[in-house]
Design a protein around this motif. Structure first.
Motif, PDB file in Angstrom:
ATOM      1  N   PHE A   1       1.628  12.931   0.172  1.00 51.91           N
ATOM      2  CA  PHE A   1       1.325  11.644  -0.531  1.00 51.91           C
ATOM      3  C   PHE A   1       0.362  11.286  -1.128  1.00 51.91           C
ATOM      4  N   PHE A   2       0.275  10.763  -2.414  1.00 52.69           N
ATOM      5  CA  PHE A   2      -0.989  10.764  -3.132  1.00 52.69           C
ATOM      6  C   PHE A   2      -0.926   9.283  -4.079  1.00 52.69           C
ATOM      7  N   LEU A   3      -2.131   9.026  -4.539  1.00 51.18           N
ATOM      8  CA  LEU A   3      -2.143   7.590  -5.428  1.00 51.18           C
ATOM      9  C   LEU A   3      -1.832   7.974  -6.867  1.00 51.18           C
ATOM     10  N   LYS A   4      -1.325   7.263  -7.521  1.00 55.24           N
ATOM     11  CA  LYS A   4      -1.177   7.377  -8.852  1.00 55.24           C
ATOM     12  C   LYS A   4      -0.921   6.026  -9.326  1.00 55.24           C
ATOM     13  N   ASP A   5      -1.507   5.611 -10.263  1.00 53.48           N
ATOM     14  CA  ASP A   5      -1.355   4.156 -11.087  1.00 53.48           C
ATOM     15  C   ASP A   5      -1.205   3.193 -10.093  1.00 53.48           C
ATOM     16  N   GLU A   6      -2.180   3.196  -9.022  1.00 54.04           N
ATOM     17  CA  GLU A   6      -2.188   2.155  -7.790  1.00 54.04           C
ATOM     18  C   GLU A   6      -0.921   2.112  -7.072  1.00 54.04           C
ATOM     19  N   CYS A   7      -0.410   3.146  -6.917  1.00 54.00           N
ATOM     20  CA  CYS A   7       1.063   3.156  -6.043  1.00 54.00           C
ATOM     21  C   CYS A   7       0.975   4.366  -5.226  1.00 54.00           C
ATOM     22  N   VAL A   8       1.709   4.680  -4.455  1.00 51.71           N
ATOM     23  CA  VAL A   8       1.691   5.924  -3.490  1.00 51.71           C
ATOM     24  C   VAL A   8       2.963   6.749  -3.873  1.00 51.71           C
ATOM     25  N   TYR A   9       2.923   7.711  -4.259  1.00 51.23           N
ATOM     26  CA  TYR A   9       3.866   9.004  -4.619  1.00 51.23           C
ATOM     27  C   TYR A   9       3.848  10.035  -3.522  1.00 51.23           C
ATOM     28  N   LEU A  10       5.030  10.829  -3.652  1.00 53.39           N
ATOM     29  CA  LEU A  10       5.112  11.781  -2.866  1.00 53.39           C
ATOM     30  C   LEU A  10       5.763  13.054  -3.389  1.00 53.39           C
ATOM     31  N   THR A  11       5.170  14.212  -3.020  1.00 54.65           N
ATOM     32  CA  THR A  11       5.657  15.504  -3.417  1.00 54.65           C
ATOM     33  C   THR A  11       5.643  16.386  -1.999  1.00 54.65           C
TER      34      THR A  11
ATOM     35  N   ARG B   1       2.828  -0.866  -5.564  1.00 53.90           N
ATOM     36  CA  ARG B   1       1.951  -1.737  -5.622  1.00 53.90           C
ATOM     37  C   ARG B   1       2.520  -3.289  -5.942  1.00 53.90           C
ATOM     38  N   GLY B   2       1.826  -4.151  -5.361  1.00 54.33           N
ATOM     39  CA  GLY B   2       2.091  -5.717  -5.416  1.00 54.33           C
ATOM     40  C   GLY B   2       2.130  -6.446  -6.760  1.00 54.33           C
ATOM     41  N   GLY B   3       2.238  -7.592  -6.910  1.00 53.21           N
ATOM     42  CA  GLY B   3       1.886  -8.572  -7.692  1.00 53.21           C
ATOM     43  C   GLY B   3       0.538  -8.857  -7.960  1.00 53.21           C
TER      44      GLY B   3
ATOM     45  N   GLY C   1      -3.988   1.335  -1.572  1.00 52.11           N
ATOM     46  CA  GLY C   1      -5.188   2.463  -1.502  1.00 52.11           C
ATOM     47  C   GLY C   1      -4.873   3.463  -0.234  1.00 52.11           C
ATOM     48  N   THR C   2      -5.759   4.386  -0.126  1.00 46.34           N
ATOM     49  CA  THR C   2      -5.789   5.678   0.886  1.00 46.34           C
ATOM     50  C   THR C   2      -5.328   5.153   2.268  1.00 46.34           C
ATOM     51  N   GLY C   3      -4.795   6.110   2.812  1.00 44.48           N
ATOM     52  CA  GLY C   3      -4.406   5.976   4.258  1.00 44.48           C
ATOM     53  C   GLY C   3      -3.723   6.894   4.917  1.00 44.48           C
ATOM     54  N   SER C   4      -2.839   7.006   5.772  1.00 49.69           N
ATOM     55  CA  SER C   4      -2.516   8.176   6.604  1.00 49.69           C
ATOM     56  C   SER C   4      -1.088   7.869   7.314  1.00 49.69           C
TER      57      SER C   4
ATOM     58  N   PHE D   1      -5.728  -3.556  -1.593  1.00 49.05           N
ATOM     59  CA  PHE D   1      -6.594  -3.963  -2.683  1.00 49.05           C
ATOM     60  C   PHE D   1      -6.091  -5.438  -3.332  1.00 49.05           C
ATOM     61  N   ARG D   2      -7.221  -6.294  -2.969  1.00 48.39           N
ATOM     62  CA  ARG D   2      -6.634  -7.496  -3.807  1.00 48.39           C
ATOM     63  C   ARG D   2      -7.382  -7.709  -5.060  1.00 48.39           C
ATOM     64  N   ASN D   3      -6.431  -8.273  -6.103  1.00 49.43           N
ATOM     65  CA  ASN D   3      -6.913  -8.409  -7.351  1.00 49.43           C
ATOM     66  C   ASN D   3      -8.388  -9.412  -7.163  1.00 49.43           C
ATOM     67  N   PRO D   4      -9.541  -8.898  -7.557  1.00 47.05           N
ATOM     68  CA  PRO D   4     -10.639  -9.558  -7.611  1.00 47.05           C
ATOM     69  C   PRO D   4     -10.782 -11.021  -7.992  1.00 47.05           C
ATOM     70  N   GLU D   5      -9.880 -11.486  -8.895  1.00 48.18           N
ATOM     71  CA  GLU D   5      -9.857 -12.844  -9.187  1.00 48.18           C
ATOM     72  C   GLU D   5      -9.164 -13.878  -8.157  1.00 48.18           C
ATOM     73  N   THR D   6      -8.556 -13.342  -7.014  1.00 50.47           N
ATOM     74  CA  THR D   6      -7.945 -13.909  -5.955  1.00 50.47           C
ATOM     75  C   THR D   6      -8.643 -13.689  -4.625  1.00 50.47           C
TER      76      THR D   6
END
Length: 472
Positions: A37-47, A64-66, A75-78, A93-98
């Motif tokens: 599993f890996f991060l890309k475009d703020e989402c999680v992908y799998l190969t 990712r959410g709205g 972000g990263t996990g396990s 990770f929350r939008n800094p504006e919120t």
């Protein structure tokens, strides 16, 4: 299937946006296959891969959410398994504006799956920063696993201490659970008051030692480790080298197939494919096999499956260019007043070079010339073994005035004035292994070019040298 040991779902290009390439691999082994599993475009992908040579096409597994959601960026996990279900603990990770006192920047969240392929976010799990024991802010990268010694599930969390010097409060915190739903604070297991924070924590046991791996960005991007007799510590810093690779290898975590343990991270790219530019987040997959030394410290070597992916021998026709060279099954070179080199032949787009080098006492430098453009060395990269300093350096022709970036170096233990060298090359990436030490690098400004060996202020011999092309 992608057939490239330096996996990436998308090749870099000039102007590529931030976080478009892959990063922060979260490996999990299940039924004779590695799920990466890996991060890309703020989402999680799998190969997926069975050998770290052939990889399945990437698929998005956690979106990712709205703008108003906690997981505005994922972000990263396990991943861990309990019963018949898999649980993916990740960082929201929350939008800094919120962000507010009630809406934290970082929260640990969870997704559930029955097959590791299809995941559903679990809205019932929401682990906010533990402000009783830690500061708000850095609260991420959960590393969850079953601990047989404690007979509990354990979660390591990247956090910061509530008090202390600025940029020195990074710590690793342990939480425990019986059911993966309810987590209790156990202890702060490592807080050395050195780093801003310990990203991408990963703990495992090998032999009779526990190991704690983490990444930090105080000065550069670095993956480091400590070892102890217990997960609770105290943790020991290795005497000479607490890293596995250079300063562009980041966010590495480990995975075991029951026999071998592999370190899986990413090698960063440079902005706009420019050698003199700064590194940016994300890059290509880079994996090493971990080996335990007698004193409890770790070293690395290339994966056996990766080495076996190279079998097409390339003819080499050595030719001395500068200095005195004797060419035979053993290449002997001498130059006591500076630099001498011997051209070997032409590289291939994906290839591996291997040799053993022995030098006379007092020799300053030996090593390999890579991606040479011509006999006049108008362009080149150089793996330089600094015999007098016990270090290896990756250098290049265009590191000149105006490019004062850090030296790409690693400490190496040179015993008996000799070294075993393995170098893997593909596109702009170069990964070198010398006596259990790795150094990965990139060079964008050279072509495929040629290869040679050199000696500087001394005398040496190159034995068992061969260039092997990667299988189609």
């Amino acid at each position: 299937m992608k057939h490239d040991i330096f996996y990436t779902p998308q090749e870099q290009y000039v102007g590529m946006p931030h976080a478009t390439m892959c990063g922060d691999f979260m490996p999990y082994y299940w039924q004779k296959e590695f799920y990466l599993f890996f991060l890309k475009d703020e989402c999680v992908y799998l190969t997926r891969t069975k050998d770290f040579v052939d990889f399945s096409e990437a698929r998005m597994v956690i979106k990712r959410g709205g703008d108003e959601d906690q997981e505005w960026h994922v972000g990263t996990g396990s991943i861990c398994r309990m019963g018949e279900k898999f649980y993916f603990y990740f960082t929201g990770f929350r939008n800094p504006e919120t962000i507010s006192s009630e809406n934290h920047e970082q929260v640990i969240m969870r997704a559930v799956s029955e097959d590791l392929l299809n995941w559903e976010k679990d809205s019932s799990f929401f682990m906010v920063p533990d402000q009783e024991h830690c500061a708000d802010g850095h609260w991420r990268d959960p590393d969850v696993f079953w601990n047989e010694e404690m007979n509990k599930y354990v979660m390591l969390v990247t956090a910061t201490e509530k008090e202390g010097a600025d940029d020195r409060r990074g710590c690793t915190v342990i939480y425990t659970s019986d059911d993966c739903d309810h987590w209790k604070f156990y202890k702060i297991t490592y807080a050395p008051r050195i780093f801003i924070t310990h990203e991408c924590n990963n703990a495992f046991k090998m032999g009779d030692k526990w190991y704690l791996i983490f990444s930090c960005f105080n000065n550069w991007w670095e993956t480091r480790y400590r070892y102890a007799d217990s997960l609770e510590g105290p943790w020991t810093e290795p005497a000479n080298d607490d890293m596995f690779d250079g300063r562009q290898f980041y966010a590495a975590k480990t995975v075991s197939d029951g026999t071998h343990r592999y370190l899986v991270g990413w090698q960063s790219v440079k902005r706009d494919c420019d050698d003199a530019a700064k590194c940016i987040w994300g890059g290509t997959l880079l994996a090493h096999e971990l080996m335990q030394k007698e004193n409890g410290e770790l070293e690395v070597k290339p994966l056996e499956t990766v080495v076996n992916a190279y079998s097409e021998k390339v003819e080499l026709i050595p030719h001395g260019e500068q200095g005195e060279w004797k060419i035979d099954s053993i290449i002997t070179g001498e130059e006591q007043q500076g630099f001498g080199w011997c051209e070997l032949g032409e590289l291939k787009p994906e290839c591996m070079f291997e040799t053993d080098v022995i030098w006379e006492k007092g020799t300053r430098y030996v090593g390999i010339m890579l991606h040479t453009e011509d006999r006049n060395l108008s362009k080149w990269c150089q793996l330089r073994l600094e015999c007098c300093r016990n270090r290896m350096v990756m250098d290049r022709f265009n590191r000149r005035d105006g490019d004062q970036s850090y030296i790409e170096e690693r400490p190496v233990d040179f015993k008996d004035n000799k070294a075993h060298i393995q170098i893997f090359m593909s596109g702009n990436i170069i990964v070198s292994y010398v006596n259990g030490t790795a150094l990965a690098s990139r060079c964008y400004s050279t072509g495929i070019g040629g290869i040679g060996v050199f000696v500087e202020n001394g005398k040496c011999q190159y034995e068992n040298y061969h260039l092997i092309e990667k299988n189609n």
